[in-house]
Scaffold this motif. Sequence first.
Motif, mmCIF file in Angstrom:
data_model
loop_
_atom_site.group_PDB
_atom_site.id
_atom_site.type_symbol
_atom_site.label_atom_id
_atom_site.label_comp_id
_atom_site.label_asym_id
_atom_site.label_seq_id
_atom_site.Cartn_x
_atom_site.Cartn_y
_atom_site.Cartn_z
ATOM 1 N N PRO A 17 0.840 -1.210 0.000
ATOM 2 C CA PRO A 17 0.000 0.000 0.000
ATOM 3 C C PRO A 17 0.871 1.255 0.000
ATOM 4 N N ILE A 18 0.311 2.341 -0.474
ATOM 5 C CA ILE A 18 1.033 3.609 -0.584
ATOM 6 C C ILE A 18 1.643 4.046 0.748
ATOM 7 N N PRO A 19 0.918 3.980 1.874
ATOM 8 C CA PRO A 19 1.567 4.418 3.119
ATOM 9 C C PRO A 19 2.863 3.653 3.393
ATOM 10 N N GLY A 20 2.867 2.356 3.127
ATOM 11 C CA GLY A 20 4.079 1.566 3.332
ATOM 12 C C GLY A 20 5.200 1.999 2.412
ATOM 13 N N LEU A 21 4.867 2.313 1.183
ATOM 14 C CA LEU A 21 5.869 2.773 0.226
ATOM 15 C C LEU A 21 6.461 4.110 0.659
ATOM 16 N N VAL A 22 5.597 5.026 1.076
ATOM 17 C CA VAL A 22 6.053 6.350 1.503
ATOM 18 C C VAL A 22 6.868 6.244 2.793
ATOM 19 N N MET A 23 6.443 5.370 3.692
ATOM 20 C CA MET A 23 7.200 5.189 4.937
ATOM 21 C C MET A 23 8.584 4.593 4.665
ATOM 22 N N ALA A 24 8.668 3.723 3.661
ATOM 23 C CA ALA A 24 9.951 3.106 3.333
ATOM 24 C C ALA A 24 10.902 4.121 2.710
ATOM 25 N N ASP A 25 10.362 5.160 2.086
ATOM 26 C CA ASP A 25 11.193 6.184 1.448
ATOM 27 C C ASP A 25 10.587 7.553 1.771
ATOM 28 N N GLY A 26 11.086 8.181 2.812
ATOM 29 C CA GLY A 26 10.562 9.460 3.281
ATOM 30 C C GLY A 26 10.581 10.567 2.244
ATOM 31 N N TRP A 27 11.460 10.469 1.254
ATOM 32 C CA TRP A 27 11.519 11.484 0.204
ATOM 33 C C TRP A 27 10.237 11.518 -0.625
ATOM 34 N N LEU A 28 9.453 10.460 -0.566
ATOM 35 C CA LEU A 28 8.212 10.392 -1.339
ATOM 36 C C LEU A 28 7.024 11.051 -0.637
ATOM 37 N N GLN A 29 7.168 11.360 0.638
ATOM 38 C CA GLN A 29 6.063 11.912 1.424
ATOM 39 C C GLN A 29 5.354 13.084 0.740
ATOM 40 N N PRO A 30 6.074 14.087 0.200
ATOM 41 C CA PRO A 30 5.370 15.210 -0.444
ATOM 42 C C PRO A 30 4.562 14.797 -1.688
ATOM 43 N N TYR A 31 4.841 13.604 -2.215
ATOM 44 C CA TYR A 31 4.194 13.161 -3.451
ATOM 45 C C TYR A 31 3.198 12.031 -3.217
ATOM 46 N N SER A 32 2.847 11.771 -1.972
ATOM 47 C CA SER A 32 2.001 10.614 -1.669
ATOM 48 C C SER A 32 0.637 10.700 -2.358
ATOM 49 N N ARG A 33 0.050 11.890 -2.461
ATOM 50 C CA ARG A 33 -1.248 12.025 -3.136
ATOM 51 C C ARG A 33 -1.133 11.674 -4.615
ATOM 52 N N GLN A 34 -0.080 12.185 -5.266
ATOM 53 C CA GLN A 34 0.106 11.897 -6.686
ATOM 54 C C GLN A 34 0.401 10.410 -6.912
#
Length: 169
Positions: A17-34
């Motif tokens: 799931p997206i939250p897991g992906l974003v948590m694994a790579d914090g640089w993705l946090q600003p782009y989680s909606r996209q």
Amino acid sequence: MTLLIEEGYHQIMRRPPIPGLVMADGWLQPYSRQIRDRQRLFDLKMKRINQRAGSLEEYARGYRYYGFNRDAETGAWTYREWAPAARRVSLIGDFNGWNRESHPLERNERGVWEITLPPDALAHGQKVKVHVVGADGTGRDRIPAWITRTVQGPTTYDFAGEIWMPEHP
């Protein structure tokens, strides 16, 4: 990470799931909606592909059905084009003097237009196009979507599909 899971006759792609992906790579946090929006779009497209073709693999084999194909036994040509909103579709080219009336395609219930031509109707190097009359009644000549080769005229700069079947591949 992508997992393939068998469900009946279909393979379904599953990923974290997206939250897991974003948590694994914090640089993705600003782009989680996209990322979430793109994942939803991807999932929707994959669902449609699986519904219509059965699998991504079968979908990728579309060239075996659409475009120009020859019957191995008879040598007859079959041309198919998906244009569900078209009013009329014709095959035009060198083989018929670019006559938009002489080779109309027939539409089936799925919006696929088709014509079968005799073995000697098309030859290597001939130029072809499809004339499509749209839902609005206007007609346009266009390059066949599944053509394997496209060329540009040296003087007209117009593009056309080219039948490509050299004697020695």
